[in-house]
Write an enzyme that holds these catalytic residues in place. Structure first.
Site, mmCIF file in Angstrom:
data_model
loop_
_atom_site.group_PDB
_atom_site.id
_atom_site.type_symbol
_atom_site.label_atom_id
_atom_site.label_comp_id
_atom_site.label_asym_id
_atom_site.label_seq_id
_atom_site.Cartn_x
_atom_site.Cartn_y
_atom_site.Cartn_z
ATOM 1 N N ASN A 189 -18.063 28.962 -4.287
ATOM 2 C CA ASN A 189 -17.730 30.376 -4.168
ATOM 3 C C ASN A 189 -17.214 30.867 -5.530
ATOM 4 O OD1 ASN A 189 -16.004 32.670 -3.829
ATOM 5 N ND2 ASN A 189 -16.087 32.371 -1.626
ATOM 6 N N ARG A 228 -12.738 44.136 -4.405
ATOM 7 C CA ARG A 228 -11.659 43.690 -5.308
ATOM 8 C C ARG A 228 -12.118 42.609 -6.277
ATOM 9 N NH1 ARG A 228 -7.886 40.512 -0.976
ATOM 10 N NH2 ARG A 228 -7.916 42.583 -0.044
ATOM 11 N N HIS A 232 -11.647 28.944 -4.808
ATOM 12 C CA HIS A 232 -10.454 29.251 -5.588
ATOM 13 C C HIS A 232 -9.956 28.057 -6.396
ATOM 14 C CE1 HIS A 232 -6.074 30.215 -6.068
ATOM 15 N NE2 HIS A 232 -6.620 31.307 -6.521
ATOM 16 N N HIS A 287 -12.258 26.823 2.901
ATOM 17 C CA HIS A 287 -11.058 27.614 2.632
ATOM 18 C C HIS A 287 -9.882 26.719 2.257
ATOM 19 C CE1 HIS A 287 -8.367 30.988 2.408
ATOM 20 N NE2 HIS A 287 -9.414 31.767 2.550
ATOM 21 N N GLY A 288 -9.407 26.937 1.046
ATOM 22 C CA GLY A 288 -8.192 26.265 0.583
ATOM 23 C C GLY A 288 -8.384 24.810 0.198
ATOM 24 N N GLU A 335 -18.737 28.013 10.425
ATOM 25 C CA GLU A 335 -17.945 27.480 9.310
ATOM 26 C C GLU A 335 -16.505 27.435 9.792
ATOM 27 O OE1 GLU A 335 -18.797 28.677 5.307
ATOM 28 O OE2 GLU A 335 -16.684 28.495 4.736
ATOM 29 N N HIS A 339 -18.397 36.746 -1.649
ATOM 30 C CA HIS A 339 -17.884 37.643 -0.613
ATOM 31 C C HIS A 339 -17.778 39.045 -1.194
ATOM 32 C CE1 HIS A 339 -14.361 38.406 2.465
ATOM 33 N NE2 HIS A 339 -15.344 39.282 2.583
ATOM 34 N N GLU A 391 -21.089 36.284 2.067
ATOM 35 C CA GLU A 391 -19.983 36.438 3.017
ATOM 36 C C GLU A 391 -19.757 37.910 3.258
ATOM 37 O OE1 GLU A 391 -16.393 34.568 1.836
ATOM 38 O OE2 GLU A 391 -17.300 32.597 1.764
ATOM 39 N N ARG A 444 -9.052 42.883 -16.062
ATOM 40 C CA ARG A 444 -9.019 43.628 -17.317
ATOM 41 C C ARG A 444 -10.111 44.695 -17.390
ATOM 42 N NH1 ARG A 444 -6.143 41.056 -21.576
ATOM 43 N NH2 ARG A 444 -7.028 42.607 -22.937
ATOM 44 N N ARG A 474 -16.333 42.180 -0.664
ATOM 45 C CA ARG A 474 -15.315 42.770 0.206
ATOM 46 C C ARG A 474 -15.467 44.284 0.240
ATOM 47 N NH1 ARG A 474 -10.852 39.010 1.475
ATOM 48 N NH2 ARG A 474 -9.906 40.826 2.440
ATOM 49 N N ASP A 495 -16.219 34.013 -6.320
ATOM 50 C CA ASP A 495 -15.496 35.296 -6.232
ATOM 51 C C ASP A 495 -14.422 35.447 -7.312
ATOM 52 O OD1 ASP A 495 -16.896 35.755 -3.910
ATOM 53 O OD2 ASP A 495 -15.190 35.460 -2.564
ATOM 54 N N HIS A 496 -13.700 34.346 -7.563
ATOM 55 C CA HIS A 496 -12.511 34.506 -8.411
ATOM 56 C C HIS A 496 -12.818 34.519 -9.904
ATOM 57 C CE1 HIS A 496 -10.169 35.070 -4.969
ATOM 58 N NE2 HIS A 496 -10.615 33.949 -4.429
ATOM 59 N N THR A 543 -9.060 35.601 3.122
ATOM 60 C CA THR A 543 -9.472 35.626 4.532
ATOM 61 C C THR A 543 -8.507 34.743 5.318
ATOM 62 O OG1 THR A 543 -11.699 35.809 3.670
ATOM 63 C CG2 THR A 543 -11.484 35.427 6.025
HETATM 64 N N1 PXP Z 1 -15.514 30.028 3.193
HETATM 65 C C1 PXP Z 1 -15.207 31.300 3.537
HETATM 66 C C2 PXP Z 1 -15.862 31.862 4.744
HETATM 67 C C3 PXP Z 1 -14.327 32.075 2.767
HETATM 68 O O1 PXP Z 1 -14.030 33.331 3.140
HETATM 69 C C4 PXP Z 1 -13.781 31.515 1.598
HETATM 70 C C5 PXP Z 1 -12.872 32.334 0.730
HETATM 71 O O2 PXP Z 1 -13.541 33.446 0.268
HETATM 72 C C6 PXP Z 1 -14.141 30.198 1.260
HETATM 73 C C7 PXP Z 1 -14.984 29.472 2.084
HETATM 74 C C8 PXP Z 1 -13.621 29.536 0.019
HETATM 75 O O3 PXP Z 1 -12.233 29.419 0.097
HETATM 76 P P1 PXP Z 1 -11.447 29.003 -1.212
HETATM 77 O O4 PXP Z 1 -11.707 30.051 -2.239
HETATM 78 O O5 PXP Z 1 -10.022 28.971 -0.747
HETATM 79 O O6 PXP Z 1 -11.952 27.654 -1.624
#
Ligand code: PXP
Length: 252
Positions: A9, A51, A221, A198-199, A156, A45, A75, A20, A47, A11-12, A106
């Protein structure tokens, strides 16, 4: 034991860029590096508040994933806007997630039991368009059954509570892991493909990766954070190695 895929993922990367308002770091470049380092596919994702990932990012990610023949896992919240974007891009996969504007991430799974009437038609339309649909749910047998009844091919499992309990050295961790195992078994019994995410970090990936029914982990993340110190490619390679080691130990 079957191989466990890693979806990354990105996203970050966009979170850092947007902090910035610049054009860098570029999530598309991160996606290219992730695929080269052994990610099977890319997760992003979009959103409602944009963001991190933007519409233009999704356009570009769809193009590179298609060009490389790799899956894009989109996502999305269950909203008409996101459904229209998914149907316009036809990503390999869509993962339906709950979304609240004020949340930092999430925070829990999608409540497919309560949301059945709203979620089922969206699942049907996305599946009808050829998209593999996943519901991001808590490790709860009622949610697993509801996701199957809604017509999703994948679940998931939300690993956030388990990962947090491990980090806090909470005694709840083993019960939360048991719940994940039971939900994975139930999902497989109902014919669903089971993913988790997640996490997850280098520590928590090990107990999660040994769950035999899992086919894919989605991790973001931690990998993007670790990339600051060792680079994205090495962070992904290390995560993949830990996944493979854990599967091999369990299979032995
Ligand atoms: N799976 C889903 C459905 C999520 O929403 C996220 C976070 O966007 C992740 C996996 C990845 O989570 P993390 O960024 O905490 O590894």
């Amino acid at each position: 034991m079957t191989k466990l895929r890693l979806g990354v993922n990105i996203d970050h990367v966009a979170t850092v860029r947007n902090a910035r308002g610049e054009g860098y770091p570029d999530p598309v470049r991160a996606a290219e590096m992730a695929l080269a380092a052994g990610a099977v596919g890319i997760t992003a994702h979009l959103r409602e508040d944009r963001r991190h990932i933007s519409d233009a990012d999704i356009d570009a990610l769809a193009v590179i994933c298609r060009k490389r023949g790799r899956p894009l896992n989109f996502e999305m919240a269950v909203t008409p806007e996101m459904e229209a974007i998914a149907l316009a891009h036809l990503p390999h996969a869509a993962c339906l997630v709950p979304e609240r504007r004020e949340e930092v991430t999430t925070e829990g799974g999608l409540d497919v039991v309560k949301g059945h009437n709203a979620i089922t038609p969206v699942v049907r339309r996305l599946v009808g368009a050829g998209i593999r649909v996943s519901c991001f749910i808590d490790a709860d047998p009622a949610q697993v059954a509801a996701a199957a009844a809604a017509g999703s091919q994948v679940i998931e499992l939300h690993t956030g509570a388990f990962c947090q309990a491990v980090r806090e050295r909470s005694p709840d961790a083993s019960r939360l892991l048991d719940n994940l195992c039971a939900a994975a078994r139930e999902g497989a019994r109902l014919g669903l493909e089971v993913h988790a995410g997640h996490g997850i970090d280098y520590e928590t990936v090990k107990p999660v990766a040994v769950i035999p029914q899992l086919r894919e982990l989605n991790i973001g993340h931690f990998l993007i954070g670790e990339a600051i110190f060792i680079g994205l490619g090495p962070a992904i390679q290390r995560m993949r190695a830990l996944m493979e080691e854990s599967r091999a130990v369990n299979a032995a």
